[in-house]
Every structure is written in structure tokens, then in C-alpha cells.
Design a protein around this motif. Structure first.
Motif, PDB file in Angstrom:
ATOM      1  N   ALA A 313     -22.459  27.394 -55.768  1.00 44.39           N
ATOM      2  CA  ALA A 313     -22.421  28.482 -56.725  1.00 44.39           C
ATOM      3  C   ALA A 313     -20.763  28.368 -57.199  1.00 44.39           C
ATOM      4  N   LEU A 314     -19.874  27.963 -56.323  1.00 42.53           N
ATOM      5  CA  LEU A 314     -18.493  27.885 -57.087  1.00 42.53           C
ATOM      6  C   LEU A 314     -18.423  26.458 -57.929  1.00 42.53           C
ATOM      7  N   MET A 315     -19.322  25.665 -57.684  1.00 43.13           N
ATOM      8  CA  MET A 315     -19.172  24.271 -58.376  1.00 43.13           C
ATOM      9  C   MET A 315     -19.725  24.728 -59.816  1.00 43.13           C
ATOM     10  N   ILE A 316     -21.150  25.474 -59.822  1.00 41.33           N
ATOM     11  CA  ILE A 316     -21.568  25.731 -61.020  1.00 41.33           C
ATOM     12  C   ILE A 316     -20.617  26.555 -62.031  1.00 41.33           C
ATOM     13  N   TYR A 317     -20.146  27.342 -61.382  1.00 38.69           N
ATOM     14  CA  TYR A 317     -18.933  28.346 -62.387  1.00 38.69           C
ATOM     15  C   TYR A 317     -17.724  27.662 -62.776  1.00 38.69           C
ATOM     16  N   ARG A 318     -17.386  26.691 -62.007  1.00 36.21           N
ATOM     17  CA  ARG A 318     -15.988  26.068 -62.287  1.00 36.21           C
ATOM     18  C   ARG A 318     -16.459  24.957 -63.242  1.00 36.21           C
ATOM     19  N   GLY A 319     -17.660  24.514 -63.753  1.00 27.87           N
ATOM     20  CA  GLY A 319     -17.747  23.555 -64.671  1.00 27.87           C
ATOM     21  C   GLY A 319     -18.767  23.390 -65.466  1.00 27.87           C
ATOM     22  N   VAL A 320     -20.117  24.183 -64.930  1.00 26.22           N
ATOM     23  CA  VAL A 320     -21.306  24.013 -65.559  1.00 26.22           C
ATOM     24  C   VAL A 320     -21.518  25.179 -66.423  1.00 26.22           C
ATOM     25  N   LEU A 321     -21.427  26.316 -65.854  1.00 30.50           N
ATOM     26  CA  LEU A 321     -21.680  27.408 -66.777  1.00 30.50           C
ATOM     27  C   LEU A 321     -20.408  28.060 -67.113  1.00 30.50           C
ATOM     28  N   PRO A 322     -20.356  28.685 -68.310  1.00 26.90           N
ATOM     29  CA  PRO A 322     -21.256  29.013 -69.102  1.00 26.90           C
ATOM     30  C   PRO A 322     -21.795  27.886 -70.174  1.00 26.90           C
ATOM     31  N   PHE A 323     -23.049  27.502 -69.829  1.00 28.90           N
ATOM     32  CA  PHE A 323     -23.564  26.448 -70.779  1.00 28.90           C
ATOM     33  C   PHE A 323     -23.768  26.835 -72.367  1.00 28.90           C
ATOM     34  N   TYR A 324     -24.378  28.018 -72.257  1.00 26.30           N
ATOM     35  CA  TYR A 324     -24.721  28.645 -73.465  1.00 26.30           C
ATOM     36  C   TYR A 324     -23.544  29.399 -74.146  1.00 26.30           C
ATOM     37  N   GLY A 325     -22.310  29.550 -73.353  1.00 23.38           N
ATOM     38  CA  GLY A 325     -21.158  30.138 -73.839  1.00 23.38           C
ATOM     39  C   GLY A 325     -19.997  29.247 -74.310  1.00 23.38           C
ATOM     40  N   GLY A 326     -19.522  29.475 -75.403  1.00 19.78           N
ATOM     41  CA  GLY A 326     -18.400  28.289 -75.802  1.00 19.78           C
ATOM     42  C   GLY A 326     -17.192  28.858 -75.663  1.00 19.78           C
ATOM     43  N   GLU A 327     -16.021  28.012 -75.870  1.00 18.37           N
ATOM     44  CA  GLU A 327     -14.702  28.512 -75.849  1.00 18.37           C
ATOM     45  C   GLU A 327     -14.180  29.739 -76.786  1.00 18.37           C
ATOM     46  N   ASP A 328     -14.704  29.645 -77.854  1.00 15.57           N
ATOM     47  CA  ASP A 328     -14.728  30.663 -78.786  1.00 15.57           C
ATOM     48  C   ASP A 328     -15.410  32.194 -78.435  1.00 15.57           C
ATOM     49  N   GLY A 329     -16.182  32.068 -77.390  1.00 16.30           N
ATOM     50  CA  GLY A 329     -16.729  33.239 -76.820  1.00 16.30           C
ATOM     51  C   GLY A 329     -18.174  33.638 -77.499  1.00 16.30           C
ATOM     52  N   SER A 330     -18.710  32.649 -78.157  1.00 11.53           N
ATOM     53  CA  SER A 330     -19.962  32.654 -78.599  1.00 11.53           C
ATOM     54  C   SER A 330     -21.247  32.405 -77.828  1.00 11.53           C
ATOM     55  N   TRP A 331     -22.334  33.078 -77.928  1.00 11.19           N
ATOM     56  CA  TRP A 331     -23.462  32.627 -77.096  1.00 11.19           C
ATOM     57  C   TRP A 331     -24.501  31.851 -78.018  1.00 11.19           C
ATOM     58  N   VAL A 332     -25.071  30.961 -77.548  1.00  8.31           N
ATOM     59  CA  VAL A 332     -25.959  29.934 -78.300  1.00  8.31           C
ATOM     60  C   VAL A 332     -27.344  30.778 -78.517  1.00  8.31           C
ATOM     61  N   GLU A 333     -27.881  31.510 -77.600  1.00  9.81           N
ATOM     62  CA  GLU A 333     -29.075  31.925 -77.790  1.00  9.81           C
ATOM     63  C   GLU A 333     -29.048  33.403 -78.270  1.00  9.81           C
ATOM     64  N   GLY A 334     -28.117  33.776 -79.045  1.00  9.15           N
ATOM     65  CA  GLY A 334     -27.889  35.042 -79.869  1.00  9.15           C
ATOM     66  C   GLY A 334     -27.526  36.204 -79.046  1.00  9.15           C
ATOM     67  N   PRO A 335     -27.064  37.349 -79.741  1.00  9.70           N
ATOM     68  CA  PRO A 335     -26.618  38.539 -79.261  1.00  9.70           C
ATOM     69  C   PRO A 335     -27.579  39.156 -78.189  1.00  9.70           C
ATOM     70  N   PHE A 336     -28.814  39.175 -78.415  1.00  8.58           N
ATOM     71  CA  PHE A 336     -29.671  40.125 -77.530  1.00  8.58           C
ATOM     72  C   PHE A 336     -29.295  39.386 -76.030  1.00  8.58           C
ATOM     73  N   TYR A 337     -29.676  37.938 -76.022  1.00  5.10           N
ATOM     74  CA  TYR A 337     -29.565  37.438 -74.777  1.00  5.10           C
ATOM     75  C   TYR A 337     -28.034  37.407 -74.103  1.00  5.10           C
ATOM     76  N   SER A 338     -26.973  37.293 -74.912  1.00  4.77           N
ATOM     77  CA  SER A 338     -25.528  37.386 -74.611  1.00  4.77           C
ATOM     78  C   SER A 338     -25.384  38.567 -73.801  1.00  4.77           C
ATOM     79  N   SER A 339     -26.099  39.624 -74.153  1.00  7.66           N
ATOM     80  CA  SER A 339     -25.733  41.002 -73.800  1.00  7.66           C
ATOM     81  C   SER A 339     -25.914  41.168 -72.056  1.00  7.66           C
ATOM     82  N   SER A 340     -26.945  40.426 -71.720  1.00 12.32           N
ATOM     83  CA  SER A 340     -27.400  40.382 -70.309  1.00 12.32           C
ATOM     84  C   SER A 340     -26.721  39.175 -69.793  1.00 12.32           C
ATOM     85  N   TYR A 341     -26.734  38.142 -70.366  1.00 10.31           N
ATOM     86  CA  TYR A 341     -26.454  36.709 -69.770  1.00 10.31           C
ATOM     87  C   TYR A 341     -24.736  36.818 -69.532  1.00 10.31           C
TER      88      TYR A 341
END
Length: 729
Positions: A313-341
Motif C-alpha cells: 500500500a505504501l509503495m502504491i501511494y508513494r509513486g503509482v497512484l494517483p494515476f488518474y490525478g495529475g500535478e495540476d489537481g485534475s482527474w482524468v475520468e471527470g468530475p463525478f468520478y473524482s468526487s469519490s476517487y
């Protein structure tokens, strides 16, 4: 030469590179040709003449020390083929976020001396009680009328009851995510033993469930995995917090289910090769749950196994996730999914933070998410484009709580400006009872400290003319109470994304004027969703010879290539060429005309002559005229005009809909009455289309040899073709 090439839209990107270093130490990630392949990695500090190498490693490879400021390069060698990759260069700056998380052993050691160590220490409780009185009232309201006897194992595995999957999901979110956690928090924070004993009854009843069939997390997920996800998300914290009330025999009864679920999480992550393919939507929730499972069980189950789970779990959050979240704070799958993910991981992040002081929230994505949420998620508008769920509402009937009731919670208090903090309070006050995300409701001590830190928080502009989130490829042009949204993304059209590169939504005073269309068809997995909503024909885009954009293909990308901002004409130029098959080029220009409406100019060249069907979608009443079309909605009236070579008159086209007669009569937030308009153009190599949709103004648009011209309010804006736009200015 070893190519580091992505083969799937879910697969991770190669990093760090010049433009992808966001934390120190960085995570060294690269796509594997074969999942089990082993590599040698070489790292050089260019300025310092230092080098390191590691043998028989896989991606991600993470350092246990930070790097000094300076320039670096790295490459990998496949030990099976002997091939080297190209060197990847990156630099560590003074501003690069320090991000060296503790190890599993270190976190376990920090739990020593505490009976209760997840999120809240016993010593924290009085302070939290004083700061959370409203939470107590709302948690109690969330479980009014609870009927523990109604809790029963999902039955949609039985023949003839397969359609009960959606009901099963709704039930477990009520019983587990809401009832169990609300009751448990009432006991843990406020010492309400009546609620605590009720929570124990719920937990013990759930412990009777088989972790196979519809409650399993393992593929092939014949009956879905949402039941298992709710169990994995909530049972560990409930078990830990209820320990003082559970007898030894009861704990012995519950523990085997917790152990089995944790092994299933680990197996599912490997089934999906998650560290290589972190785009799996459901699987991406599991690392945080596995981390909480390891912390919960490490004092009463095999410590070596728990250490393996927690380090993963620590490894994943250190460098794999957030895969759909970018440095600019945006979420690739759109606003609806971002609100839960942006919420599933809260308990794990908060637990690690309370134990160690290290915060995963310091990643630039989590710091900047509040900005994206203010622009795309927490708005008061009727839709939240783009991707699945764009039609859902925060307090809607469909999937209660999945569109987070307050998506700003935690983020606004830590990183928001005054406007974000104010809206966070407004959304929180509007909640009368909690629906799904209850594990971030009661603040931890670090979160309370952030509430007090208000100095130095800048106020952002509330009427920003244009913002483009480059990671997700989502943009917004706005003026007063009008917004023009668009998508042009480096990610293709797969998973919860639609075949809609270049799609747009025009929203005026919260109402849809021109909008994407479709929904799940009032149930997930319907033909309406798969054959309409996800496809280009449901969006404000053309079809080429009846065919839309590539679907489920990583090459179906688009990009923003030009933008111009001023008070009257605010526009962007998008390159949609790669999204379609058979395009030499497709450039789309979107113009917002002050707060009066919009213009679209499409410049399309094909590899062979083909006809085009140009589409728009609107919930407005449509009145066709000789040269123009009127769109009427409440007290809003828009004039719509479309021109192009040999363009036909507009016609209504039907949508694919198999929703009628669905068992269970699911209620949806989607607007069912959407008009789908289509203009046809005959087969040609090149097509140019110009559309205007404006209110209250005289606006003149016309095509000419150089492209298109817009005249309004004494101003002239020229929109060139691709060839003209590429000429030096």
C-alpha cells in the motif's frame, strides 16, 4: 533498444522525466513488456559524478533516501533480453515535495503502546468531541429507523435474480458504508454504547457472509465486486474501533473474514497486475483498504504477511497512484468520478498521518485538487462534464453519496482559498444525513490543526476567463454565469471516459444549453450506456461516415494547441486528429463570445472522401426556422445557426434506449428529454463547419477562403484553417 511504450490506456507512464518529477524521492516507473520481467536500473547524478544501480528489480522501483538537488538521468536494462532503454533525464529542485513515507515496520512500531491507533488515539477524543457536535447529530440522523434484521446476504447470484445487482450495491452501501460506520463512530467518538452494541450486531451479522460469490473481490466478478469493496472498505475500522465491546469469541468469529478479505485484495491486485496497470477503476480503491487491513490485523495475525500488505500500500501511494490525478489537481475520468476517487483513500492517509506525521496529502495532486473541484465538481450546475456520471447530482437519487455530498471536505481546509473554505462550509451545512463517505466526516487531530491555519491563504479569482487542466485534458472558458467546458486529453477513450475528444458543454446560469447526452440507461451495463452514452454519437461531435471516435484505444488522444483570452472573444484550438480513424487533420476552434454564447469552427481533412454527420444535443425546446434554429429553456432563448459546404437542414435523430421495463424501475438523475440534432454533409475530402449559438445579440459568422470570421459588437475575429494557423505570426 528497449522501448518503454505503453500498450494500454490503463498502463502507467514512464517517469521521472523532465516534466514529471513531483516528489522526492521520485518513483521510477516504466511499462513492462512482460509483467514478470526483471530489470537492472542505473541512476546517475549528472552534476555530482555519482551513480547507483540495482539488479533484478521491477517497476515501480523506489528509493529509501531522498535525492539532493541537481540533474539526474536513469535507464533500465531488461535482464531477459539484454536491451537498454534510452536515458531519461530529470531534475530535483528545491521546490520538489519531500515524500519519503515511513516503512511498514516503522508504522507498526508507532502503534505500540496504543490499544486504539487508527485515525484517533484515545487522548484525541475530548478535543474531537468538542469540535464535532454537528457531526454527532447528523450521524444519528443517518441511522434513524435502522432495521438490523433486514440485513441479508445478497441474492443476485440466484437464477432469475441477476438484475438484483444494483439493489445489492444500494443495500450494502446503506448497511455497511452508512449504518455500520455511523453507529461505530457514535461509539468511538462519543462513547454511545447503545450505538456501539448495534454496530457490533451489524458487524457480527456481516461476519456470517461468505466472502465468495457476490461478496468476493476476485475476478471474474460474475456478480460484481461492489459488495466486497464495501466490506473491505469498512469492516477493519469497525472491528478495530469496536474492540472494547466485542468478546474474545466474537473477535475470533469476525477475524477470519477480515483475513480472507485481505488475501483477496492482494490476489485481486495481482490479477490486474495493478502496479503496471493502475487504471483499473475498482481495483484502484484496494491499496488503501489493504493498508488499513494490515494496520488493523498486525497485532493478531502473521506479522510478516501484514508487513507485506502494508508495504505494498505504501509503495502504491508513494509513486503509482494517483494515476488518474495529475500535478495540476485534475482527474482524468471527470468530475463525478473524482468526487469519490479522491475519498476512498482518506482513512489510510489519515491513519498514516496520525501515526507518523508523514502526509500523503503533500503530493501536488492532493494539494491542487481543491482548485479542480471548485471549477468542475462543486459547482451548482445541472451537469458536470465529462465521463460517466456527468448527469448525476450530489443529492440526487442515483447512487446516493457516490457523487460526494461534499467533495471539498479535507481538501478545502488544507489547501483551499477563502472561497473554497466558504463553499466547503455551505456544502457541509446542507447535509442533513450522510449517505456513503462517512470516514472523513469526523476530523482527526491533524485535520483540526489545518482548520485553524487560515493565515496566508490567498483568494482566487471567481471569474477566471480560461483554465485548462493539462493532465486530464479538461478545460473551462467562463464569463459571469456562463461556462463553456471542453475535453482534449492525453488519455484515450476507455473505462469511464467516452469517445468524446473535443466535446463541449455550454452551461448558462446552471442550465444546460448544449450538452453531452445519455446516462447508464437507468442501470449500469445497458445498451443505452455501451452503444450510446460512451460513443461519439451521444456528444457534441461529428461522425465520419457514421463512425465516431476510437473507443477503448490509448491512441485516441487530443491536445490543446492554441488559446487566446480577452474580454470579448475567448477561444481555444484543439487538435482532434488522432481521435478519429482516417483523418489527416481535424482542428476544432471553440469560442466563447463574452457571456452571450459560443461559436464552433471545425476544419477537417480526411484521407478519402467521406460524408459527415454533425451533431448537437440540447434539453431545450427546439424550433426550426428557415436559416436559424431557436433553443428555448425557461426564460433563456438562444439562436442556433450552422453553416457548411452543401450542409443539409437539421433533423432530429433517435437515441439508443433499452431502459423501459427494467426490473426495479431505477430512478436516475439524468434528463430524459434531450433533443439530438444532426446536419449532414456529402462525401468530400475536406469539411468545414461553422456553428454559432448565442442569446440577446446580433452576431455575424461566415466561412471564407481563409477560414471563418466572427463579427460582434464592432469587433472582428478571424479563425484560420490549419494551414493559416501554422503560419508564423
Amino acid at each position: 533498444m528497449l522501448p518503454l511504450t505503453r500498450k494500454h490506456d490503463f498502463q502507467l507512464f514512464t517517469s521521472p522525466t523532465k516534466h514529471s518529477v513531483v516528489v522526492n524521492p521520485p518513483s521510477f516507473n516504466w511499462p513492462h513488456e512482460r509483467y514478470e520481467a526483471l530489470y537492472r536500473i542505473e541512476l546517475e547524478a549528472v552534476d555530482q559524478k555519482k551513480s547507483w544501480s540495482w539488479e533484478r528489480v521491477q517497476s515501480p522501483m523506489q528509493l529509501d533516501f531522498p535525492l539532493e538537488q541537481g540533474n539526474y538521468r536513469w535507464r533500465v536494462k531488461c535482464e531477459q533480453s539484454g536491451e537498454f532503454s534510452l536515458w531519461n533525464e530529470f531534475s530535483i529542485e528545491a521546490e520538489t515535495e519531500a515524500y519519503l513515507a515511513p516503512s511498514a515496520k516503522e508504522l507498526f512500531a508507532l502503534c505500540d503502546g496504543h490499544d486504539q491507533f487508527l485515525l484517533y488515539f484515545d487522548a484525541d477524543i475530548p478535543v474531537i468531541q468538542n469540535a464535532s457536535s454537528e457531526c454527532r447529530r447528523k450521524l444519528a440522523a443517518s441511522v434513524e429507523g435502522i432495521d438490523i434484521e433486514a440485513i441479508q446476504y445478497p441474492n443476485h447470484y440466484r437464477r432469475g435474480l441477476e438484475e438484483g445487482k444494483r439493489t445489492a450495491i444500494a443495500n450494502v452501501r446503506n448497511w455497511i458504508d452508512r449504518d455500520l460506520i455511523a453507529l461505530t463512530l457514535l461509539y468511538r467518538i462519543w462513547g454511545d454504547e447503545t450505538a456501539g452494541h448495534q454496530a457490533c450486531q451489524v458487524l457480527l451479522r456481516l461476519a456470517e457472509w461468505s466472502p465468495e460469490g457476490p461478496a468476493s473481490l476476485l475476478r471474474p466478478c460474475t456478480w460484481g465486486d461492489e459488495v466486497g469493496l464495501s466490506l473491505a472498505r469498512n469492516l477493519y475500522l469497525a472491528y478495530h474501533w469496536l474492540t472494547p465491546l466485542l468478546t474474545e469469541e466474537e473477535r475470533d468469529f469476525v477475524r477470519p473474514l477480515l483475513v480472507r478479505l485481505a488475501f483477496q485484495m492482494e490476489e485481486r491486485l495481482e490479477q490486474d497486475q495493478f502496479k503496471q496497470f493502475p487504471g483499473h477503476s475498482h481495483t484502484s480503491r484496494l491499496p488503501a483498504y489493504l493498508g488499513i487491513a494490515a494496520l488493523t490485523l498486525h497485532k493478531e495475525f502473521d506479522i510478516t504477511t501484514c508487513e507485506r500488505w502494508l508495504n505494498y500500500a505504501l509503495m502504491i501511494y508513494r509513486g503509482v497512484l494517483p494515476f488518474y490525478g495529475g500535478e495540476d489537481g485534475s482527474w482524468v475520468e471527470g468530475p463525478f468520478y473524482s468526487s469519490s476517487y479522491t475519498k476512498w483513500h482518506h482513512p489510510f492517509f489519515l491513519a498514516v498521518e496520525r501515526l507518523s506525521g508523514f502526509s500523503f496529502y503533500n503530493h501536488p495532486f492532493y494539494k491542487n485538487y481543491v482548485k479542480f473541484a471548485m471549477d468542475f465538481v462543486a459547482t451548482q450546475e445541472r451537469i458536470h462534464p465529462f465521463g460517466d456520471g456527468f448527469w448525476c447530482q450530489r443529492e440526487g437519487k442515483e447512487w446516493p453519496g457516490f457523487f460526494a455530498q461534499n467533495p471539498l471536505r479535507i481538501y478545502a481546509q488544507r489547501y483551499g482559498d477563502q472561497a473554497a473554505r466558504h463553499l466547503d462550509n455551505v456544502l457541509e451545512d446542507d447535509i442533513q444525513s450522510y449517505k456513503l463517505h462517512l470516514l472523513d466526516v469526523v476530523p482527526t487531530i491533524p485535520q483540526l490543526n489545518h482548520r485553524e491555519m487560515t493565515d496566508g491563504v490567498d483568494e482566487c479569482s471567481s471569474d477566471l476567463a480560461h483554465i485548462y487542466y493539462s493532465y486530464a485534458g479538461l478545460g473551462k472558458l467562463s464569463k459571469s454565469k456562463m461556462a463553456l467546458y471542453y475535453r482534449a486529453s492525453q488519455f484515450g477513450n476507455s473505462s469511464h471516459r467516452h469517445a468524446d475528444q473535443g466535446n463541449f458543454a455550454l452551461v448558462d446560469r446552471g442550465q444546460n444549453i448544449l450538452t453531452p447526452s445519455g446516462s447508464y440507461g437507468y442501470r449500469f451495463g445497458s445498451q443505452h450506456h455501451s452503444l450510446w452514452t460512451r460513443t461519439t454519437q451521444a456528444h457534441n461531435l461529428p461522425l465520419v461516415a457514421g463512425m465516431g471516435q476510437k473507443l477503448d484505444c490509448p491512441s485516441g488522444v487530443a491536445q490543446l494547441i492554441k488559446q487566446q483570452n480577452d474580454a470579448d472573444f475567448n477561444y481555444v484550438v484543439l487538435d482532434l486528429t488522432e481521435a478519429y480513424v482516417g483523418c489527416k487533420h481535424y482542428w476544432r476552434t471553440l469560442v466563447q463570445v463574452a457571456d452571450k454564447g459560443m461559436v464552433v469552427f471545425d476544419d477537417l481533412e480526411l484521407t478519402e472522401a467521406r460524408d459527415v454527420q454533425w451533431r448537437l444535443h440540447t434539453p431545450s425546446q427546439v424550433e426550426f426556422g428557415t436559416d436559424t434554429t431557436r433553443l428555448l429553456q425557461g426564460n433563456l432563448e438562444y439562436t442556433l445557426q450552422v453553416t457548411g459546404e452543401e450542409l443539409s437542414s437539421p433533423q432530429f435523430v433517435p437515441e439508443i434506449n433499452d431502459a423501459d421495463g427494467f426490473y426495479g424501475d431505477v430512478e436516475s438523475d439524468a434528463q430524459k428529454q434531450i433533443n439530438h440534432l444532426e446536419w449532414k454533409l456529402p462525401a468530400r475530402l475536406t469539411h468545414r463547419v461553422l456553428m454559432s449559438c448565442v442569446k440577446e445579440v446580433d452576431l455575424i459568422c461566415h466561412l471564407d477562403e481563409e477560414g471563418a470570421a466572427i463579427e460582434w459588437n464592432g469587433l472582428l475575429l478571424r479563425l484560420g484553417t490549419k494551414e493559416r494557423l501554422l503560419q508564423p505570426q
